[in-house]
Scaffold this motif. Structure first.
Motif, PDB file in Angstrom:
ATOM      1  N   HIS A  69       1.073  -1.343  -0.057  1.00  0.00           N
ATOM      2  CA  HIS A  69      -0.303  -0.277   0.136  1.00  0.00           C
ATOM      3  C   HIS A  69       0.638   1.006   0.213  1.00  0.00           C
ATOM      4  N   GLY A  70       0.871   2.412  -0.938  1.00  0.00           N
ATOM      5  CA  GLY A  70       1.170   3.393  -0.988  1.00  0.00           C
ATOM      6  C   GLY A  70       2.523   3.141  -1.705  1.00  0.00           C
ATOM      7  N   ARG A  71       3.143   2.316  -1.895  1.00  0.00           N
ATOM      8  CA  ARG A  71       4.656   2.092  -2.457  1.00  0.00           C
ATOM      9  C   ARG A  71       5.267   2.124  -3.702  1.00  0.00           C
ATOM     10  N   SER A  72       4.213   2.982  -4.568  1.00  0.00           N
ATOM     11  CA  SER A  72       4.219   1.610  -6.269  1.00  0.00           C
ATOM     12  C   SER A  72       5.233   2.524  -6.941  1.00  0.00           C
ATOM     13  N   CYS A  73       5.132   3.994  -6.123  1.00  0.00           N
ATOM     14  CA  CYS A  73       6.271   5.166  -6.965  1.00  0.00           C
ATOM     15  C   CYS A  73       7.163   4.610  -6.876  1.00  0.00           C
ATOM     16  N   SER A  74       7.803   3.560  -5.595  1.00  0.00           N
ATOM     17  CA  SER A  74       9.465   3.020  -5.229  1.00  0.00           C
ATOM     18  C   SER A  74       9.448   2.143  -5.746  1.00  0.00           C
ATOM     19  N   ALA A 108       9.759   9.829  -5.914  1.00  0.00           N
ATOM     20  CA  ALA A 108      10.576   9.727  -7.048  1.00  0.00           C
ATOM     21  C   ALA A 108       9.846  10.723  -8.646  1.00  0.00           C
ATOM     22  N   ALA A 109       8.863  11.115  -8.422  1.00  0.00           N
ATOM     23  CA  ALA A 109       8.558  12.661  -8.897  1.00  0.00           C
ATOM     24  C   ALA A 109       9.557  14.230  -9.261  1.00  0.00           C
ATOM     25  N   GLY A 112      12.327  12.520 -10.662  1.00  0.00           N
ATOM     26  CA  GLY A 112      12.134  12.482 -12.124  1.00  0.00           C
ATOM     27  C   GLY A 112      12.616  11.087 -12.675  1.00  0.00           C
ATOM     28  N   GLU A 113      11.743  10.077 -11.953  1.00  0.00           N
ATOM     29  CA  GLU A 113      11.622   9.142 -12.438  1.00  0.00           C
ATOM     30  C   GLU A 113      11.192   8.196 -13.608  1.00  0.00           C
ATOM     31  N   SER A 114      11.847   7.876 -14.710  1.00  0.00           N
ATOM     32  CA  SER A 114      11.265   7.889 -16.515  1.00  0.00           C
ATOM     33  C   SER A 114       9.532   6.964 -15.824  1.00  0.00           C
ATOM     34  N   ILE A 115       8.847   7.205 -14.908  1.00  0.00           N
ATOM     35  CA  ILE A 115       7.981   6.574 -14.767  1.00  0.00           C
ATOM     36  C   ILE A 115       6.285   6.937 -15.019  1.00  0.00           C
ATOM     37  N   THR A 116       5.795   6.405 -14.965  1.00  0.00           N
ATOM     38  CA  THR A 116       3.922   7.470 -15.587  1.00  0.00           C
ATOM     39  C   THR A 116       2.806   6.627 -14.429  1.00  0.00           C
ATOM     40  N   ALA A 117       2.428   7.651 -13.749  1.00  0.00           N
ATOM     41  CA  ALA A 117       1.858   7.313 -12.219  1.00  0.00           C
ATOM     42  C   ALA A 117       0.377   7.306 -12.702  1.00  0.00           C
ATOM     43  N   LEU A 118      -0.607   6.406 -12.895  1.00  0.00           N
ATOM     44  CA  LEU A 118      -2.300   7.661 -12.791  1.00  0.00           C
ATOM     45  C   LEU A 118      -2.762   7.429 -10.954  1.00  0.00           C
ATOM     46  N   MET A 119      -3.435   8.264 -11.315  1.00  0.00           N
ATOM     47  CA  MET A 119      -3.940   7.959  -9.195  1.00  0.00           C
ATOM     48  C   MET A 119      -5.729   8.328  -9.958  1.00  0.00           C
ATOM     49  N   ILE A 120      -6.690   7.731  -9.270  1.00  0.00           N
ATOM     50  CA  ILE A 120      -7.780   7.348  -9.808  1.00  0.00           C
ATOM     51  C   ILE A 120      -8.187   8.211  -8.435  1.00  0.00           C
ATOM     52  N   ALA A 161      -2.474  17.334  -8.486  1.00  0.00           N
ATOM     53  CA  ALA A 161      -2.080  17.673  -9.800  1.00  0.00           C
ATOM     54  C   ALA A 161      -1.049  19.253  -9.195  1.00  0.00           C
ATOM     55  N   GLU A 162      -1.020  19.909  -9.327  1.00  0.00           N
ATOM     56  CA  GLU A 162      -0.947  21.417  -8.402  1.00  0.00           C
ATOM     57  C   GLU A 162       0.341  21.063  -7.810  1.00  0.00           C
ATOM     58  N   VAL A 163      -0.038  19.998  -6.835  1.00  0.00           N
ATOM     59  CA  VAL A 163       1.585  20.317  -5.733  1.00  0.00           C
ATOM     60  C   VAL A 163       3.237  19.168  -7.201  1.00  0.00           C
ATOM     61  N   LEU A 164       1.871  18.870  -7.690  1.00  0.00           N
ATOM     62  CA  LEU A 164       3.162  17.773  -8.741  1.00  0.00           C
ATOM     63  C   LEU A 164       3.886  19.316  -9.722  1.00  0.00           C
ATOM     64  N   SER A 165       3.099  19.951 -10.330  1.00  0.00           N
ATOM     65  CA  SER A 165       3.506  21.018 -11.089  1.00  0.00           C
ATOM     66  C   SER A 165       4.591  22.164 -10.624  1.00  0.00           C
ATOM     67  N   ASN A 166       5.097  21.657  -9.756  1.00  0.00           N
ATOM     68  CA  ASN A 166       6.398  22.929  -9.088  1.00  0.00           C
ATOM     69  C   ASN A 166       7.481  21.849  -9.320  1.00  0.00           C
ATOM     70  N   PHE A 167       7.402  20.686  -9.715  1.00  0.00           N
ATOM     71  CA  PHE A 167       8.220  19.974  -8.866  1.00  0.00           C
ATOM     72  C   PHE A 167       9.244  19.927 -10.692  1.00  0.00           C
ATOM     73  N   GLU A 168      10.596  19.947 -10.431  1.00  0.00           N
ATOM     74  CA  GLU A 168      11.302  20.053 -11.570  1.00  0.00           C
ATOM     75  C   GLU A 168      11.402  18.990 -12.535  1.00  0.00           C
ATOM     76  N   GLY A 169      11.289  17.250 -11.900  1.00  0.00           N
ATOM     77  CA  GLY A 169      11.187  16.716 -12.366  1.00  0.00           C
ATOM     78  C   GLY A 169      10.559  16.020 -12.571  1.00  0.00           C
ATOM     79  N   VAL A 170       8.936  16.636 -13.026  1.00  0.00           N
ATOM     80  CA  VAL A 170       8.143  16.135 -13.721  1.00  0.00           C
ATOM     81  C   VAL A 170       7.824  16.919 -14.891  1.00  0.00           C
TER      82      VAL A 170
END
Lengths: 250, 360, 186
Positions: A69-74, A108-109, A112-120, A161-170
């Motif tokens: 639970h919660g660890r997908s990005c890792s 992970a964001a 700048g990990e080269s992965i695709t994260a989907l959040m429902i 989405a707003e939070v992540l938009s500020n990340f340089e790795g995104v």
């Protein structure tokens, strides 16, 4: 006669176990269409997270591992680092991505990990019975906020989405919904872009999809689908970061 | 070519062992007293085309290990007691998902933040319940740099062989002391993993690696399968013993503590005292049968003195192994109180005095 | 043959470096060795120490209760470790920082023990390397015991300094030689 409708190749012919009016099945289908169209099936690995969609592998015919639970990005980070040739995507709920997994997701964001994260994002914990989630909106009643979410007690909804938009790795970051046909079509375009960002090694790509939870919202399928419009007032749709440039308006 | 002999810390020996074992991915989070492992790996792995990544927490690190393992990497992490607790959820998943990896725990004093001195307080955690559920993994307890090197390298092969994590359980004495290490090439088998790893469903059905079994019969079956695997691991049992049959007392100890005990036992034996020595090298599976045989070796009832740097943990395994065929004594030293071999000798002599048996 | 040595001094006097170097030279000479540094809380008590064992047999315990040799660089170390020195053991003591008349029960402490005073700090200064009093002490130690040859020592010192501190070799080696010279005069 031209073929106008067919099942995506990557979609297994299992009957969805999701509740009537739940949008998971729509997103599953779109995901399969994108996997087919980008020809990713033979190098895609998906992460099934804890929540209603942990049975992702019943429906999507690609290699899949269950993440704690919660660890997908890792977990996805470990996969992508070990085998950069793979196309790695996570399929997470708002509780998984933004509550218990917030640290994993943000780092992970940020890397700048080269992965695709989907959040429902359906604003509640669906599988466990409709408890408060970090994205539960103010005044929304859940089974652990029986009087409604009070900002003095439970704080404010988290807008990822707003939070992540500020990340340089995104590299790519957007929010969308699938409660109208038009939005379904747009979502597919954004989903494709989220994968293209990974294919081009641009960095972390994130797509948040507003979804329903009719049972826990105590609504019928139709009202739940309409209710997503109310959520959009709080969680505006749009592309928040796009390193592809060009016009990506919805 | 002559094998290279270098003077290294135990933790460095572990890192060199990992490289010799074919480790190509490392994920971890800093914690004293094991930081030399990530530091060394951050230099060595990229040179060899491998992956080194410092995670934002032990929780993330162990899940990165999980991901890398699922796609076929020879992967490891290392930490010390508090960090190991954070990883324990991940251990349970790795075991359940049957994913191989190597985990190093350089134990420090606890509970809580404890201290950074040597301790063996995580024995139970490692051998009884590394995570929730019934999961187990092989646990090796090296007691010298050479052994740490060899066992860590071998751990990668065994992890792949059993498709299960393997733990190297060490402590701050071995971790921080330096002694010569012979960097010799070892024969570590590469085990084919193409039949189960996730590398894209090309020309084959898609694979699923999962631990959720809502069907109760299926879950029971799953656990039976894992149990069988743990029984198979008994083939890997290792131990060291100094024993001829007539000894009245057998000193049992593992890891660094066993070095101090061995010194004491050898000194006493030289002086003619009837004292033997037993050192489990695998802590799980525990060398139960061998200990039982030792207890039964002669008519005279033996005394098993179990020396540990904790409040008495392995002593329970020793007691249950000998099934009442001897007496068990716990001599325990809580973290940060290190006995000298002389102190251990004194304890053994005290125990001998109570038995009326003559010197050999 | 087995030598057990505890080296002790203030943090910054190079005690761990010297201990490590001693063990390395022992290994190059073909002996079994162990080097056990003390780290963490004990460092804050004013002394920092390490234990070195050099033997022609396998070394089980790296921990030593009563060493045969002490290398003492400051007063707190003297007070802490002299009581642990084996009867008949030898302590090499830094004369600059350990004054006999400042120690109350000196006779009692050093009973049946051989204490050799060498002014390590001033000798290191004379050698033009004031920070190398640790090397000076090692010189005295090896001058006394002749455990390894100069070649072996030079190899170990170069290895310890590495590339980044290779320029410090000359000064350190001079201090080492000063130590040998001093002990030969005792």
């Amino acid at each position: 006669m031209p073929e106008v409708f067919k099942l995506p190749k990557s979609l297994k012919k299992n009957i969805f176990h999701y509740c009537p009016g739940c949008h998971h099945s729509i997103v599953h289908r779109l995901l399969c269409e994108v996997i087919d169209e980008l020809n990713l099936r033979d190098r895609a690995v998906g992460l099934a997270s804890i929540g209603c969609a942990c049975f992702l592998y019943f429906y999507i015919d690609v290699d899949i591992v269950e993440a704690p639970h919660g660890r997908s990005c890792s977990v996805a980070t470990g996969m992508k680092r070990a085998r950069p040739e793979l196309v790695v995507f996570t399929y997470q709920g708002d509780g998984d991505f933004a509550a218990i997994g917030l640290g994993d997701s943000l780092h992970a964001a940020s890397r700048g990990e080269s992965i695709t994260a989907l959040m429902i994002n359906n604003t509640v914990y669906g599988m466990t019975g409709g408890q408060l989630s970090p994205t539960t909106v103010l005044q929304q009643k859940t089974t652990t906020t029986p009087l409604g979410r009070d900002p003095k007690r439970e704080g404010f909804p988290l807008k990822m989405a707003e939070v992540l938009s500020n990340f340089e790795g995104v590299a790519f970051c957007a929010r969308t919904a699938v409660n109208t046909p038009k939005r379904v079509i747009e979502t597919k375009k954004l989903l494709k872009k989220a994968f293209l960002a990974q294919l081009e090694n641009r960095g972390f790509s994130y797509l948040e999809i507003l979804s329903t939870c009719p049972v826990n919202w105590k609504m019928d399928a139709l009202s739940a689908t309409k209710h997503v419009d109310k959520l959009i007032e709080i969680f505006p749709l749009g592309v928040f970061k796009d390193t592809f440039g060009g016009n990506s308006e919805i | 070519m002559k094998d290279k002999r270098i003077l290294v810390k135990g933790v460095e020996a572990i890192a060199f062992g990992a490289l010799e074992g074919g480790c190509n991915c490392y994920f971890g989070y800093p914690i004293t007293p094991q930081n030399e492992i990530p530091e060394l790996m951050s230099v060595e792995l990229p040179k060899r085309g491998g992956v080194f990544l410092q995670a934002e927490s032990e929780t993330s690190a162990i899940n990165m290990v999980l991901g890398a393992s699922a796609v076929g990497a020879r992967v490891m992490t290392s930490s010390s007691s508090p960090g190991i607790s954070l990883m324990s959820e991940g251990f349970s998943y790795l075991i359940a998902l049957e994913l191989p990896c190597v985990i190093v725990n350089v134990m420090r004093g606890g509970p809580g933040l404890g201290g950074i001195e040597a301790s063996q307080g995580d024995y139970f955690q490692a051998v009884k319940a590394p995570g929730h559920g019934d999961g187990k993994f092989l646990v090796f307890a090296p007691y010298s740099c050479d052994e740490a090197y060899e066992l860590t390298a071998k751990a990668f092969e065994l992890a792949d062989k059993y498709r299960n994590p393997v733990m190297i359980l060490s402590d701050a004495i071995l971790g921080q002391m330096k002694e010569p290490l012979t960097l010799k090439p070892l024969k570590i088998k590469r085990i084919k993993k193409d039949d189960w790893i996730l590398n894209g469903a090309k020309d084959r059905p898609a694979r699923v690696i999962k631990s959720l079994f809502l069907d109760s019969a299926e879950l029971a079956e799953r656990n039976r399968k894992l149990k069988k695997k743990y029984q198979m691991m008994e083939k890997e049992i290792r131990y060291e013993k100094i024993f001829e049959g007539n000894e009245d007392i057998i000193v049992v100890s593992f890891g660094s503590m066993a070095r101090l005990c061995k010194e004491a036992v050898l000194n006493l034996r030289e002086k003619g005292y009837p004292v033997g020595f037993f050192r489990p090298i695998t802590l799980y599976p525990f060398p139960r049968f061998t200990l039982f045989k030792l207890a039964e070796a002669s008519q005279r009832k033996k005394r098993f003195m179990v020396f540990e740097l904790n409040c008495g943990q392995m002593v329970e395994d020793v007691a249950s192994s000998i099934c009442g065929r001897g007496d068990t004594y716990s001599v325990f030293y809580p973290p940060s109180i290190l006995p000298f071999p002389e102190d251990i000798e004194k304890e053994i002599k005290k125990c001998l005095k109570y038995s009326n048996s003559p010197k050999v | 043959m087995r030598f057990e040595i505890i080296l002790s001094g203030f943090g910054g006097q190079g005690v761990l470096f010297a201990g490590n170097l001693l063990a390395l030279a022992g290994m190059y000479r073909g002996y079994q060795v162990s080097f056990l540094p003390v780290y963490g809380p004990e460092m804050r008590g004013g002394t920092c120490h390490c234990t070195v064992v050099i033997s022609d047999k396998d070394i089980a315990s790296p921990l030593v209760k009563e060493p045969g040799y002490l290398i003492i660089l400051n007063l707190p170390s003297f007070l802490k470790f002299i009581p642990r020195l084996k009867k008949g053991g030898v302590a090499l003591v830094n004369e600059d920082l350990v004054k006999r008349d400042e120690i109350e029960n000196y006779e009692e402490l050093t009973h049946h023990k051989r204490v050799i005073y060498v002014p390590f700090s001033s000798l290191a200064e004379e050698a033009g390397a004031p920070l190398a009093l640790n090397l000076c002490a090692l010189g005295a130690f090896n001058g006394l015991l002749k455990l390894f040859s100069e070649d072996v020592f030079v190899r170990a010192l170069k290895e310890m300094l590495g590339k980044s501190k290779a320029h410090l070799f000359e000064a350190n080696f001079r201090a080492y030689l000063k130590g040998i010279e001093a002990i030969n005069k005792v």
